[in-house]
Design a protein around this motif. Structure first.
Motif, PDB file in Angstrom:
ATOM      1  N   ASP A 139     -16.771  18.327  21.013  1.00 35.29           N
ATOM      2  CA  ASP A 139     -17.240  19.304  20.036  1.00 35.29           C
ATOM      3  C   ASP A 139     -17.627  20.623  20.701  1.00 35.29           C
ATOM      4  O   ASP A 139     -17.414  21.704  20.142  1.00 35.29           O
ATOM      5  CB  ASP A 139     -18.454  18.760  19.267  1.00 35.29           C
ATOM      6  N   ALA A 140     -18.202  20.543  21.895  1.00 40.39           N
ATOM      7  CA  ALA A 140     -18.615  21.767  22.592  1.00 40.39           C
ATOM      8  C   ALA A 140     -17.410  22.617  22.959  1.00 40.39           C
ATOM      9  O   ALA A 140     -17.427  23.841  22.806  1.00 40.39           O
ATOM     10  CB  ALA A 140     -19.416  21.406  23.843  1.00 40.39           C
ATOM     11  N   GLU A 162     -15.997  24.688  20.085  1.00 35.92           N
ATOM     12  CA  GLU A 162     -16.825  25.741  19.494  1.00 35.92           C
ATOM     13  C   GLU A 162     -16.118  27.089  19.454  1.00 35.92           C
ATOM     14  O   GLU A 162     -16.220  27.829  18.483  1.00 35.92           O
ATOM     15  CB  GLU A 162     -18.140  25.879  20.257  1.00 35.92           C
ATOM     16  N   THR A 163     -15.403  27.433  20.509  1.00 37.48           N
ATOM     17  CA  THR A 163     -14.746  28.730  20.581  1.00 37.48           C
ATOM     18  C   THR A 163     -13.792  28.929  19.411  1.00 37.48           C
ATOM     19  O   THR A 163     -13.741  30.005  18.800  1.00 37.48           O
ATOM     20  CB  THR A 163     -13.974  28.875  21.908  1.00 37.48           C
ATOM     21  N   VAL A 211     -13.950  27.426  16.452  1.00 35.30           N
ATOM     22  CA  VAL A 211     -14.730  27.535  15.222  1.00 35.30           C
ATOM     23  C   VAL A 211     -15.323  28.931  15.085  1.00 35.30           C
ATOM     24  O   VAL A 211     -15.303  29.536  14.004  1.00 35.30           O
ATOM     25  CB  VAL A 211     -15.848  26.473  15.192  1.00 35.30           C
ATOM     26  N   ILE A 212     -15.859  29.470  16.172  1.00 34.52           N
ATOM     27  CA  ILE A 212     -16.459  30.796  16.145  1.00 34.52           C
ATOM     28  C   ILE A 212     -15.415  31.856  15.807  1.00 34.52           C
ATOM     29  O   ILE A 212     -15.661  32.760  14.997  1.00 34.52           O
ATOM     30  CB  ILE A 212     -17.129  31.105  17.498  1.00 34.52           C
ATOM     31  N   ALA A 264     -22.447  20.449  12.285  1.00 34.25           N
ATOM     32  CA  ALA A 264     -22.528  20.883  13.680  1.00 34.25           C
ATOM     33  C   ALA A 264     -23.985  21.198  14.004  1.00 34.25           C
ATOM     34  O   ALA A 264     -24.524  22.181  13.499  1.00 34.25           O
ATOM     35  CB  ALA A 264     -21.658  22.114  13.905  1.00 34.25           C
ATOM     36  N   LEU A 308     -24.458  25.039  15.914  1.00 31.23           N
ATOM     37  CA  LEU A 308     -23.772  26.282  15.585  1.00 31.23           C
ATOM     38  C   LEU A 308     -24.499  27.125  14.547  1.00 31.23           C
ATOM     39  O   LEU A 308     -24.518  28.346  14.627  1.00 31.23           O
ATOM     40  CB  LEU A 308     -22.353  25.979  15.099  1.00 31.23           C
ATOM     41  N   SER A 324     -23.009  15.287  21.252  1.00 31.47           N
ATOM     42  CA  SER A 324     -23.377  16.521  20.581  1.00 31.47           C
ATOM     43  C   SER A 324     -24.303  16.253  19.409  1.00 31.47           C
ATOM     44  O   SER A 324     -24.849  17.180  18.837  1.00 31.47           O
ATOM     45  CB  SER A 324     -22.125  17.229  20.067  1.00 31.47           C
ATOM     46  N   ASN A 380     -30.387  31.243  19.088  1.00 35.06           N
ATOM     47  CA  ASN A 380     -29.237  30.592  18.458  1.00 35.06           C
ATOM     48  C   ASN A 380     -29.112  30.941  16.982  1.00 35.06           C
ATOM     49  O   ASN A 380     -28.007  30.996  16.429  1.00 35.06           O
ATOM     50  CB  ASN A 380     -29.329  29.077  18.633  1.00 35.06           C
ATOM     51  N   ARG A 383     -22.039  35.514  14.343  1.00 35.77           N
ATOM     52  CA  ARG A 383     -20.755  34.820  14.438  1.00 35.77           C
ATOM     53  C   ARG A 383     -20.164  34.401  13.102  1.00 35.77           C
ATOM     54  O   ARG A 383     -18.937  34.328  12.963  1.00 35.77           O
ATOM     55  CB  ARG A 383     -20.933  33.573  15.308  1.00 35.77           C
TER      56      ARG A 383
END
Length: 303
Positions: free
Chosen positions: A66-67, A70-71, A73-74, A89, A92, A119, A146, A153
């Protein structure tokens, strides 16, 4: 990566928080998504860049990490709503802020090895779920960084819930407020944000003063300059040296990142976010007293 899991406490740690530590265990962190070793980088006090975590060059994240995802998803979240992903998530799109001064610690035999990382495993549940934690939904965080990253984001998902003690608004869209010109008095407590002005910081033992965007005027050459900026007074008189270092280094890193973005003609600025009190006599001044209630992030804020 911006965060990793502490092998010992099982807590997800942001890279910037390494600046709080007198010494850093360079072998003490793993990917919170798949458990591979993550090494702290640029955490030393003399570095001018932002701290981060990196993996060994010949080691890859697991295919379903999942980590590592992230890119993607962002990037997608900049274009459209990704709420179906954000709802499940944990990190995020945080659900709220919960300030906890003492960080929890688990027993050594609970911490486990690298392959036990997940995660979805929170610190409070680590001791009760063993090696088979259930996927969790959005979580609270212990600082605003965060939360502010999520605001930048995911502009299409700002209607998602957000609960911060002392703020009488409950969605990302309503909680955040841009400081606008002319200088004005604000009635409600919010997460304020403004652009950092490239001006030398003022500091002494009692406070650090930084200039933000505010009122502007043109000089004799036709260039705009800040004529009456908002100013943020970071009241750090009773802070530890580590907390002062964290805030100062984050501000300095953001300034350097913003200069690099400007050189490359990217539409990104050093954005300052904070929860503070407006001065009763001088509305251009805000006061912040907690290091967890201020952060500096370079990015473009879509309105």
């Amino acid at each position: 990566m911006e965060s990793a899991r502490d092998k010992r406490t099982r807590e997800i740690v942001e890279a910037e928080d390494l600046w709080l530590l007198d010494s850093v265990d360079t072998e003490g962190y793993v990917c919170w998504g798949c458990g591979i070793t993550m090494h702290p980088a640029a955490w030393e006090k003399d570095k001018k860049v932002r701290a981060y975590f990196k993996k060994k060059r010949n080691i890859q994240h697991h295919h379903d990490c999942d980590a590592d995802a992230e890119t993607t998803v962002i990037r997608q979240g900049q274009k459209e709503s990704v709420r179906n992903i954000l709802d499940s998530a944990p990190g995020l799109m945080p659900s709220g802020l919960k300030l906890i001064e003492q960080r929890p610690v688990v027993e050594p035999d609970i911490a486990g090895g690298e392959n036990n990382s997940s995660s979805t495993r929170s610190v409070s549940s680590a001791s009760g779920e063993g090696n088979s934690p259930e996927r969790q939904s959005r979580r609270q965080v212990n600082a605003i960084r965060n939360i502010c990253r999520a605001f930048i984001r995911f502009p299409h998902d700002r209607d998602m819930s957000l609960n911060i003690p002392g703020i009488d608004a409950h969605t990302y869209k309503a909680v955040f407020r841009k400081l606008r010109a002319p200088i004005q008095r604000y009635q409600h407590r919010r997460v304020n944000h403004s652009t950092l002005v490239w001006k030398k910081f003022e500091q002494d033992e009692g406070r650090l003063i930084i200039s933000l965007s505010g009122e502007w005027e043109k000089d004799e050459f036709g260039d705009c300059k800040a004529s009456r900026p908002y100013k943020l007074h970071i009241e750090w008189g009773d802070w530890s040296q580590a907390k002062r270092t964290l805030v100062r280094k984050e501000l300095e890193a953001a300034k350097e990142e913003a200069k690099e973005a400007w050189k490359k003609k990217r539409d990104e600025r050093a954005q300052i976010f904070f929860i503070g009190e407006q001065n009763a006599d001088n509305p251009e001044i805000f006061h912040v007293t907690d290091y967890r209630l201020i952060c500096a992030i370079v990015g473009h804020i879509a309105e």
